[in-house]
Motif scaffolding. Structure first.
Motif, PDB file in Angstrom:
ATOM      1  N   ARG A  27      40.139 -29.505  18.293  1.00 31.70           N
ATOM      2  CA  ARG A  27      41.154 -28.883  17.421  1.00 31.70           C
ATOM      3  C   ARG A  27      41.985 -27.847  18.161  1.00 31.70           C
ATOM      4  O   ARG A  27      43.128 -27.575  17.795  1.00 31.70           O
ATOM      5  N   SER A  28      41.419 -27.253  19.206  1.00 34.58           N
ATOM      6  CA  SER A  28      42.118 -26.186  19.922  1.00 34.58           C
ATOM      7  C   SER A  28      43.254 -26.715  20.802  1.00 34.58           C
ATOM      8  O   SER A  28      44.058 -25.925  21.311  1.00 34.58           O
ATOM      9  N   ILE A  29      43.337 -28.020  20.994  1.00 42.81           N
ATOM     10  CA  ILE A  29      44.403 -28.606  21.819  1.00 42.81           C
ATOM     11  C   ILE A  29      45.646 -28.713  20.956  1.00 42.81           C
ATOM     12  O   ILE A  29      45.745 -29.567  20.066  1.00 42.81           O
ATOM     13  N   LYS A  30      46.603 -27.860  21.199  1.00 44.48           N
ATOM     14  CA  LYS A  30      47.764 -27.741  20.315  1.00 44.48           C
ATOM     15  C   LYS A  30      48.942 -28.615  20.732  1.00 44.48           C
ATOM     16  O   LYS A  30      49.866 -28.819  19.936  1.00 44.48           O
TER      17      LYS A  30
ATOM     18  N   ARG B  43      42.121 -37.606  14.626  1.00 47.26           N
ATOM     19  CA  ARG B  43      42.269 -36.851  13.380  1.00 47.26           C
ATOM     20  C   ARG B  43      41.976 -35.362  13.573  1.00 47.26           C
ATOM     21  O   ARG B  43      42.427 -34.539  12.772  1.00 47.26           O
ATOM     22  N   LEU B  44      41.250 -35.008  14.615  1.00 43.30           N
ATOM     23  CA  LEU B  44      40.978 -33.596  14.883  1.00 43.30           C
ATOM     24  C   LEU B  44      42.148 -32.895  15.562  1.00 43.30           C
ATOM     25  O   LEU B  44      42.281 -31.674  15.460  1.00 43.30           O
ATOM     26  N   LEU B  45      42.967 -33.646  16.244  1.00 42.03           N
ATOM     27  CA  LEU B  45      44.050 -33.047  17.023  1.00 42.03           C
ATOM     28  C   LEU B  45      45.186 -32.605  16.117  1.00 42.03           C
ATOM     29  O   LEU B  45      45.683 -33.393  15.306  1.00 42.03           O
ATOM     30  N   PRO B  46      45.638 -31.372  16.238  1.00 38.15           N
ATOM     31  CA  PRO B  46      46.742 -30.895  15.387  1.00 38.15           C
ATOM     32  C   PRO B  46      48.014 -31.722  15.535  1.00 38.15           C
ATOM     33  O   PRO B  46      48.757 -31.895  14.573  1.00 38.15           O
ATOM     34  N   LYS B  47      48.261 -32.238  16.752  1.00 39.67           N
ATOM     35  CA  LYS B  47      49.446 -33.058  16.995  1.00 39.67           C
ATOM     36  C   LYS B  47      49.023 -34.369  17.653  1.00 39.67           C
ATOM     37  O   LYS B  47      49.559 -34.791  18.665  1.00 39.67           O
TER      38      LYS B  47
ATOM     39  N   THR C 284      38.869 -35.315  31.524  1.00 39.41           N
ATOM     40  CA  THR C 284      39.389 -34.202  32.318  1.00 39.41           C
ATOM     41  C   THR C 284      40.722 -33.728  31.765  1.00 39.41           C
ATOM     42  O   THR C 284      40.984 -32.515  31.682  1.00 39.41           O
ATOM     43  N   ALA C 285      41.592 -34.667  31.372  1.00 36.87           N
ATOM     44  CA  ALA C 285      42.888 -34.291  30.800  1.00 36.87           C
ATOM     45  C   ALA C 285      42.704 -33.442  29.547  1.00 36.87           C
ATOM     46  O   ALA C 285      43.411 -32.439  29.344  1.00 36.87           O
ATOM     47  N   LEU C 286      41.749 -33.826  28.692  1.00 37.39           N
ATOM     48  CA  LEU C 286      41.489 -33.040  27.489  1.00 37.39           C
ATOM     49  C   LEU C 286      41.007 -31.636  27.849  1.00 37.39           C
ATOM     50  O   LEU C 286      41.407 -30.650  27.219  1.00 37.39           O
ATOM     51  N   GLN C 287      40.164 -31.534  28.870  1.00 35.15           N
ATOM     52  CA  GLN C 287      39.674 -30.215  29.275  1.00 35.15           C
ATOM     53  C   GLN C 287      40.797 -29.356  29.857  1.00 35.15           C
ATOM     54  O   GLN C 287      40.782 -28.131  29.707  1.00 35.15           O
TER      55      GLN C 287
END
Length: 285
Positions: A215-218, A241-245, A131-134
């Motif tokens: 990837r869209s989670i900046k 590894r997909l997360l920009p930060k 849920t946090a990711l969403q």
């Protein structure tokens, strides 16, 4: 071993072999508890402490206390903790039909807007982590940082036997501490069955999230699991590894143990306080 990731309930005892009921810690912070009408349901929340806002989202089948009873006071030393109970869980009423991570994310976002919280750190455990990711995907303007604990974004992140067990799960498989905690605040066996059915149905209907969604989670996002978690280290690493930060940490223990989850906490362990300190360091970077 598995616990509150949606149907954590059925699986916890089946994978670990035992379920040990533990007393819940009494929270000693000043507390405000209330309901807010969000998206057609009355959603229960508590506010503890003061400081920068930190939203806590429990695991599947859980309540605020069963997931965070051991650490709520510690987080509230440096944050204004906003602990929620999602639709159908604990004090919060269920809405008809299937539940989704997307709807839960929208509910939490609506609560923050109702409380006039412009931006918050979001910490979720197990299905609460999903849920946090969403929230990070759907409501990025509300999010400063994310801590996603024991969460996943593809079915392959969980062992095949988990999905087989989901097809056979029954309310009788739910660990007794979860049943007791639910009925203590919502004394309605039919509501308990509804919560179980909805959590189970959510898992059975789950479809992989595309890599581009992660990837869209900046915002800075900490992926955190246990080395004996239901989520594989390889899956956690792939998401990191997909997360920009993205940041990644793997701590020793079982699913939820380092949070002091009611099903896996160890008496006299200092690990929950260590985990809180590490999370605080990430939130304060």
């Amino acid at each position: 071993m598995f616990t509150s990731i949606f149907l954590t309930m059925a699986l916890h005892g089946a994978i670990s072999g035992t379920t040990i009921p533990l007393p819940q810690t009494t929270v000693q912070t000043d507390t405000t508890s209330a309901y807010a009408t969000v998206n057609g349901i009355k959603m229960y929340y508590e506010i503890h402490g003061s400081g920068s806002p930190l939203v806590l989202i429990h695991g599947g089948g859980s309540t605020i206390r069963t997931t965070f009873g051991q650490v709520l006071h510690d987080f509230a030393q440096h944050h204004q903790v906003i602990a929620v109970e999602l639709q159908g869980h604990g004090h919060t009423e269920a809405r008809p039909g299937p539940t989704t991570f997307e709807q839960d994310a929208d509910d939490v976002a609506a609560l923050l807007k109702t409380l006039h919280v412009q931006q918050a750190d979001i910490l979720g455990f197990s299905n609460g982590g999903c849920t946090a990711l969403q929230i990070g995907v759907r409501h990025p303007e509300l999010v400063r940082r994310i801590v996603a604990i024991s969460s996943f974004y593809k079915r392959e992140g969980l062992p095949p036997m988990f999905w087989d067990m989901m097809k056979k799960a029954h309310l009788s498989d739910m660990p007794q501490p979860f049943k007791d905690a639910f009925l203590a605040v919502h004394n309605d066996p039919k509501a308990l069955q509804t919560m179980f059915n909805q959590d189970n149905g959510r898992m059975l209907a789950f479809k992989d999230w595309p890599d581009d969604m992660i990837r869209s989670i900046k915002v800075p996002t900490l992926i955190l699991i246990s080395d004996q978690d239901a989520i594989t280290p390889e899956h956690a690493t792939a998401m990191y590894r997909l997360l920009p930060k993205g940041r990644l940490s793997i701590l020793p223990g079982q699913h939820g143990e380092f949070l002091g989850d009611v099903l896996t906490a160890k008496h006299h362990s200092h690990t929950p306080q260590m985990a809180v300190a590490m999370i605080d360091d990430f939130l304060n970077e």
